[in-house]
Design an enzyme around this catalytic site. Sequence first.
Site, PDB file in Angstrom:
ATOM      1  N   ARG A  27       6.768  -8.909   8.805  1.00  0.00           N
ATOM      2  CA  ARG A  27       5.334  -8.355   8.745  1.00  0.00           C
ATOM      3  C   ARG A  27       5.278  -9.204   7.312  1.00  0.00           C
ATOM      4  NH1 ARG A  27       3.988  -2.286   9.303  1.00  0.00           N
ATOM      5  NH2 ARG A  27       2.336  -2.480   7.384  1.00  0.00           N
TER       6      ARG A  27
ATOM      7  N   ARG B 129      13.112  -5.419   8.285  1.00  0.00           N
ATOM      8  CA  ARG B 129      11.764  -4.486   9.086  1.00  0.00           C
ATOM      9  C   ARG B 129      11.633  -6.349  10.191  1.00  0.00           C
ATOM     10  NH1 ARG B 129       6.520  -0.435   9.060  1.00  0.00           N
ATOM     11  NH2 ARG B 129       6.072  -2.732   7.190  1.00  0.00           N
TER      12      ARG B 129
ATOM     13  N   ARG C 104       2.523  -1.587  -2.070  1.00  0.00           N
ATOM     14  CA  ARG C 104       1.816  -0.971  -0.983  1.00  0.00           C
ATOM     15  C   ARG C 104       2.680   1.204  -1.775  1.00  0.00           C
ATOM     16  NH1 ARG C 104       4.693  -3.652   3.027  1.00  0.00           N
ATOM     17  NH2 ARG C 104       4.242  -1.318   4.590  1.00  0.00           N
TER      18      ARG C 104
ATOM     19  N   ARG D  80      -5.331   8.461   4.780  1.00  0.00           N
ATOM     20  CA  ARG D  80      -4.420   8.085   3.929  1.00  0.00           C
ATOM     21  C   ARG D  80      -4.610   8.033   2.448  1.00  0.00           C
ATOM     22  NH1 ARG D  80      -1.777   3.376   6.610  1.00  0.00           N
ATOM     23  NH2 ARG D  80      -1.069   2.443   5.056  1.00  0.00           N
TER      24      ARG D  80
ATOM     25  N   LYS E 203       7.057   6.224   9.600  1.00  0.00           N
ATOM     26  CA  LYS E 203       6.293   6.791  10.515  1.00  0.00           C
ATOM     27  C   LYS E 203       6.682   6.173  12.122  1.00  0.00           C
ATOM     28  CE  LYS E 203       3.049   5.614   7.182  1.00  0.00           C
ATOM     29  NZ  LYS E 203       4.339   5.115   6.153  1.00  0.00           N
TER      30      LYS E 203
END
Length: 218
Positions: free
Chosen positions: A162, A129, A173, A90, A15
Amino acid sequence: MAKHLIFLGAPGVGKGTQAQRLAQLMDLPHVSTGDMLRASIQSGREIGLRAAAVMESGALVGDEIIIGIVGERLSLPDAAAGVVFDGFPRTIHQAHALDTLLAAHGDEIGAVLHLDLDDEGIVERLSGRRVCSKCGAIYHIRYHAPAAYGVCDLCGGALLQRDDDQPAIIRKRLAVYQAETAPLIAYYHERPTYRLVSGEGEADEVFSRIVKAVGAAG
Ligand code: AP5
């Protein structure tokens, strides 16, 4: 009348990567609630202090906090023509609140772009990431590596992993997504602006699909 674009999809589906590009192409602000919360944590603001532990655990920050920061963001002059939402809404409660906010301003949702990818692909993307600590640019150690190890191509900032990209938190998550965010698919599905877009393949390929989908949604 503003037309806002929404990216819907699981953590790590792409996203942020795609929303940044689309915002640039359409000359609209990129509004990522995750980035806004992380900026509040970094600057030591009250909202950040309240959100930090929740985010580290992989749970969702409270609806009222999120609806408050989005409402403030939409009242800024640069949101007048629309924004590209990334990570908002969300929950069903947030989606209702957005509908109410937009109706009050005579604004509309231009497209709901639902990005889809299997869990295996998502875990691979999230575990590789790296994010620029200065400008927020998104990299991947395999699929989108920077020219110099650990350094942002765009601003020279340090690339970091992160805190919530650890395997146990990623699993949490994904579970939170299924329980609290996936019901939004049914909420938006019957609207003419809803588009399901495959998140598989290279980022350029996915972006072409998105641009087509935005055009088709009108
Ligand atoms: P947030 O920051 O919104 O995180 P997220 O939704 O979990 O999404 P991610 O940023 O992890 O993934 P993404 O889909 O943007 O993928 P990306 O483009 O980076 O939220 C974090 C936390 O904040 C939440 O857990 C919650 O606590 C809180 N929060 C935020 N908003 C909230 C809200 N509205 N309500 C309540 N709480 C909220 O891509 C991932 C990786 O894949 C990157 O390395 C990228 O380079 C790579 N990649 C992307 N596309 C491709 C491709 N096509 N091929 C190969 N690699 C790719």
